[in-house]
Motif scaffolding. Structure first.
Motif, mmCIF file in Angstrom:
data_model
loop_
_atom_site.group_PDB
_atom_site.id
_atom_site.type_symbol
_atom_site.label_atom_id
_atom_site.label_comp_id
_atom_site.label_asym_id
_atom_site.label_seq_id
_atom_site.Cartn_x
_atom_site.Cartn_y
_atom_site.Cartn_z
ATOM 1 N N HIS A 108 0.785 -1.237 -0.203
ATOM 2 C CA HIS A 108 0.035 -0.075 -0.016
ATOM 3 C C HIS A 108 0.762 1.202 -0.002
ATOM 4 C CE1 HIS A 108 -4.232 1.656 1.390
ATOM 5 N NE2 HIS A 108 -3.880 2.135 0.230
ATOM 6 N N THR A 111 0.736 3.879 -2.847
ATOM 7 C CA THR A 111 -0.189 4.979 -3.083
ATOM 8 C C THR A 111 0.054 6.462 -2.795
ATOM 9 O OG1 THR A 111 -2.094 3.369 -2.412
ATOM 10 C CG2 THR A 111 -2.328 5.577 -2.214
ATOM 11 N N HIS A 129 -10.734 5.722 0.781
ATOM 12 C CA HIS A 129 -9.555 4.539 0.850
ATOM 13 C C HIS A 129 -10.603 3.500 1.620
ATOM 14 C CE1 HIS A 129 -6.730 3.071 4.443
ATOM 15 N NE2 HIS A 129 -6.485 2.584 3.316
ATOM 16 N N SER A 208 -8.153 4.459 -3.321
ATOM 17 C CA SER A 208 -7.342 3.503 -3.136
ATOM 18 C C SER A 208 -8.016 2.358 -2.515
ATOM 19 C CB SER A 208 -6.146 4.116 -2.041
ATOM 20 O OG SER A 208 -5.125 3.167 -1.916
#
Length: 286
Positions: A108, A111, A129, A208
């Protein structure tokens, strides 16, 4: 840019004609538990051909849209800052050409590189998110740049009131306490997502999607599985809601194919990406 030799399902379009540009960010150097997300983008491309380009969920077909897959970045392992700079550079180039960057992680932390570029182009950027984890630590084992700190670093850029988290069910007590004053956090579910979508109409949004928001019973192929979570129909409905916004960029991350030898987790990731690509493409086409 040159088209990748092996593209994600239906994403072999011409760059000039495409409104969405995919790229892979195969990076997992800060993974805190089980590594392997560096293999996600390559595996998803290969496995995507087990799917049809047509979606019965939306009555849309990828063959009707031009989407360009530029392949994977060759990222520097062991140097997070250099990798983030490479991701930012690719994202910025896509945005500069008036296109929407779609990134396949990777852990992650990737991002952050994309958000850096998007926030420079869109100063009023907001982030939606989906995740099992808050990712709001100030540091993890002394390191401020980690997949466990990525949303805190995004907050450093955007500030209060511009990060909206859903599906969260894991994090340190201090993360949840800090979140109350700085970000919107919906624990466990997608409740209040519709309200958030209404609030963000007309604003630039980066989306995301950390796939461990899913219940590991249906998505075991991830490095940090958390019991509980949503199922595929819930995630699909939520993704379609978000896709109606002015989405200026997106990513899908934290698939670690090695932990699900059946391939079911990869198939699910591919299907979610197909639906996201279709929904965004349909909105752009108007």
């Amino acid at each position: 840019m040159e088209r990748n030799v092996e593209t994600f399902l239906g994403c072999g379009g011409d760059y000039a004609e495409s409104k969405i540009v995919l790229f892979g960010a195969p990076f997992d150097s800060t993974t805190s538990f089980r590594p392997g997300t560096r293999f996600a983008s390559r595996t998803m491309r290969g496995e995507s051909y087990g799917l049809e380009t047509y979606s019965p969920y939306q009555d849309l077909d990828l063959e009707d849209y031009s989407i360009f897959d530029s392949g994977d970045l060759e990222l520097c392992f062991g140097n997070s800052q250099k990798a983030l700079a490479q991701i930012e550079e690719r994202t910025a180039a896509i945005l500069a050409d008036g296109k929407i960057p779609g990134m396949i992680g990777g852990e992650h932390l990737v991002t952050l590189g994309a958000v850096r570029a998007a926030a420079k182009r869109y100063p009023d950027l907001h982030v939606i998110h989906f995740d099992a984890h808050t990712d709001l630590r100030e540091e993890y084992l002394g390191e401020p740049f980690s997949h466990a700190t990525v949303m805190r670093r995004v907050w450093d850029i955007l500030g209060d009131g511009r990060i909206f988290q859903f599906g969260i069910r894991s994090g340190e007590r201090e993360e949840f306490r800090w979140a109350k004053d700085h970000v919107f956090t919906q624990k466990f579910t997608f409740d209040r997502l519709r309200e958030t979508v209404q609030k963000l109409q007309g604003k630039p949004v980066y989306f995301s999607l950390d796939l461990d928001v899913l219940d590991p019973a249906v998505f075991p192929g991830t490095g940090t599985p958390e019991a509980g979570g949503v199922d595929f129909p819930e995630l699909l409905e939520a993704v379609l809601q978000v896709s109606g916004l002015w989405m200026v960029g997106f990513d899908i991350n934290e698939l670690s194919p090695v932990y699900d030898p059946s391939g079911a987790s990869t198939a699910l990731a591919c299907k979610i990406l197909r639906e996201l690509l279709l929904a965004v493409s349909s909105r752009i086409a108007g």
